[in-house]
Scaffold this active site. Structure first.
Site, mmCIF file in Angstrom:
data_model
loop_
_atom_site.group_PDB
_atom_site.id
_atom_site.type_symbol
_atom_site.label_atom_id
_atom_site.label_comp_id
_atom_site.label_asym_id
_atom_site.label_seq_id
_atom_site.Cartn_x
_atom_site.Cartn_y
_atom_site.Cartn_z
ATOM 1 N N CYS A 1 14.768 138.480 30.375
ATOM 2 C CA CYS A 1 15.687 139.558 30.738
ATOM 3 C C CYS A 1 16.729 139.048 31.728
ATOM 4 O O CYS A 1 16.446 138.924 32.929
ATOM 5 C CB CYS A 1 14.900 140.720 31.344
ATOM 6 S SG CYS A 1 15.983 142.023 31.942
ATOM 7 N N CYS B 1 17.644 141.530 34.527
ATOM 8 C CA CYS B 1 16.638 141.698 35.587
ATOM 9 C C CYS B 1 16.610 140.476 36.498
ATOM 10 O O CYS B 1 16.568 140.608 37.710
ATOM 11 C CB CYS B 1 15.234 141.876 35.001
ATOM 12 S SG CYS B 1 15.145 142.860 33.527
ATOM 13 N N ASP B 2 16.595 139.290 35.904
ATOM 14 C CA ASP B 2 16.317 138.081 36.688
ATOM 15 C C ASP B 2 17.546 137.227 36.991
ATOM 16 O O ASP B 2 17.476 136.317 37.822
ATOM 17 C CB ASP B 2 15.271 137.218 35.956
ATOM 18 C CG ASP B 2 13.971 137.983 35.752
ATOM 19 O OD1 ASP B 2 13.657 138.824 36.608
ATOM 20 O OD2 ASP B 2 13.285 137.743 34.748
#
Ligand code: NAP
Length: 325
Positions: free
Chosen positions: A138, A141-142
């Site tokens: 992701c 997200c990261d």
């Protein structure tokens, strides 16, 4: 509060999944005054992980997370309830269904399965050990963890292109690794990615191994004949190679295609009356937010029709085109 030992709380419709399909279904069922529960581990599904959506009509360029939160706000506004739980089992019980989650049981007269797909693993040595230690599925997200670092993205579809474009604004350098010489994603996105100066595209290339001591340090590249190319020093690897259907828990109440996706007819019905399915988890060919939303609406209207026929739920019409008092 429910527990496995008390009487399960009743809902007219339980929707499993809170992505574009599930949330749209919830908007439609709750607007028909059906008592609606959404069970989902997260909100927004794959769409929420896409930073820039520009093919959802009428809203221009929109962040996927924001768009999905608007879907959720609409569903809640009309009365749908969201529980952050994981559905584990569905059983028939008379004319109803019992859904068991990780923490509760619920009863429903109709079910809409809309829990989408799960990112596919690359399946190379080092991946399992380094998940969450530089190996990510992701970018949204990261990505922020890789400011001014070197990262690689593997994949050749819209997700990989999207991730590479997003990461190019955070990381120092992005290697986009694809196993063929042509991308599968939209041409407009391919053209844009090709013009970004800190993205280097490596065609006809695969990853044989992810190396690192406790965190990603390098990836071992091979050509399409599995011949060694070189090692790339990277701090992170984003795996964007499509998705799989994790549908085993539904059991034999539905049928599956060869990819374990749930088979539906054009009205989102499965083989069990009262169980409907919509969106990416089904065998529809195109996995797009607008299509999932549309399928969710269709499943909801069909569930409403089913409840009118089986439970005598009073209502006016299914749709303006087929209105029947
Ligand atoms: P996808 O379109 O199925 O693409 C997966 C890519 O990963 C393909 O290029 C495939 O290579 C590659 N791949 C698969 N297994 C691999 C392996 N073991 N090793 C190396 N490469 C591998 O998946 P997606 O990109 O996640 O997109 C899924 C759906 O969501 C699509 O319909 C897409 O259009 C949609 N989506 C849309 C947007 C948007 O509109 N903005 C954004 C994200 C996703 P091959 O090409 O050789 O098969």
């Amino acid at each position: 509060m429910n527990s496995k030992t008390s009487v399960p709380e009743y809902f007219d419709v339980i929707i499993v999944g809170a992505g574009a399909a599930g949330l749209t279904a919830a908007i439609y069922t709750s607007r028909r005054a059906l008592k609606t529960l959404i069970i989902s581990k997260d909100v927004g599904g794959q769409a929420a992980l896409t930073t820039e959506i520009e093919n959802y009509p009428g809203v221009g360029l929109v962040d996927g997370f924001d768009l999905m939160n608007r879907f959720l706000a609409d569903a809640k506004k009309f009365g749908a309830i969201l529980k952050s739980e994981e559905a584990k089992k569905i059983e028939k019980d008379g004319g109803d269904f019992i859904i068991t989650t990780n923490s509760n049981q619920y009863r429903a007269a109709a079910i809409i399965l809309a829990f989408g797909l799960t990112p596919r693993d690359l399946g190379v040595p080092g991946e399992e050990e380094l998940k969450g230690r530089g190996v990510s599925y992701c970018a949204t997200c990261d990505g922020p963890l890789f400011k001014e670092k070197n990262v690689a993205v593997i994949g050749g579809g819209n997700s990989a292109l999207d991730a590479a474009e997003y990461l190019s604004r955070i990381a120092k350098k992005v290697y986009l690794i694809h196993r063929r010489d042509k991308f599968r994603g939209d041409e407009i996105l391919v053209d844009r990615v090709k013009k970004i100066s800190n993205i280097e595209i490596l065609y006809n290339t695969n990853i044989a191994r992810i190396k690192g001591n406790n965190k990603v340090e390098a990836i071992e590249l091979v050509d399409t004949n599995n011949q060694p190319l070189k090692d790339l020093s990277v701090d992170g690897l984003f795996v964007e190679i499509g998705h799989i259907a994790k549908t085993e828990w539904v059991g034999d109440l539905v049928e599956f295609d060869d990819h374990k996706q749930i088979k539906t007819n054009k009205n989102c019905e499965t083989k069990t009356p009262g169980i409907f399915a919509a969106g990416d988890v089904t065998d529809i060919e195109y996995k797009q937010i607008i299509i999932s939303g549309g399928e969710g609406a269709k499943a909801a209207l069909q569930a409403y029709k089913y409840l009118q026929q089986t439970k005598g739920i009073k209502g006016t019409s299914i749709d303006w085109g087929t209105a029947k008092k």
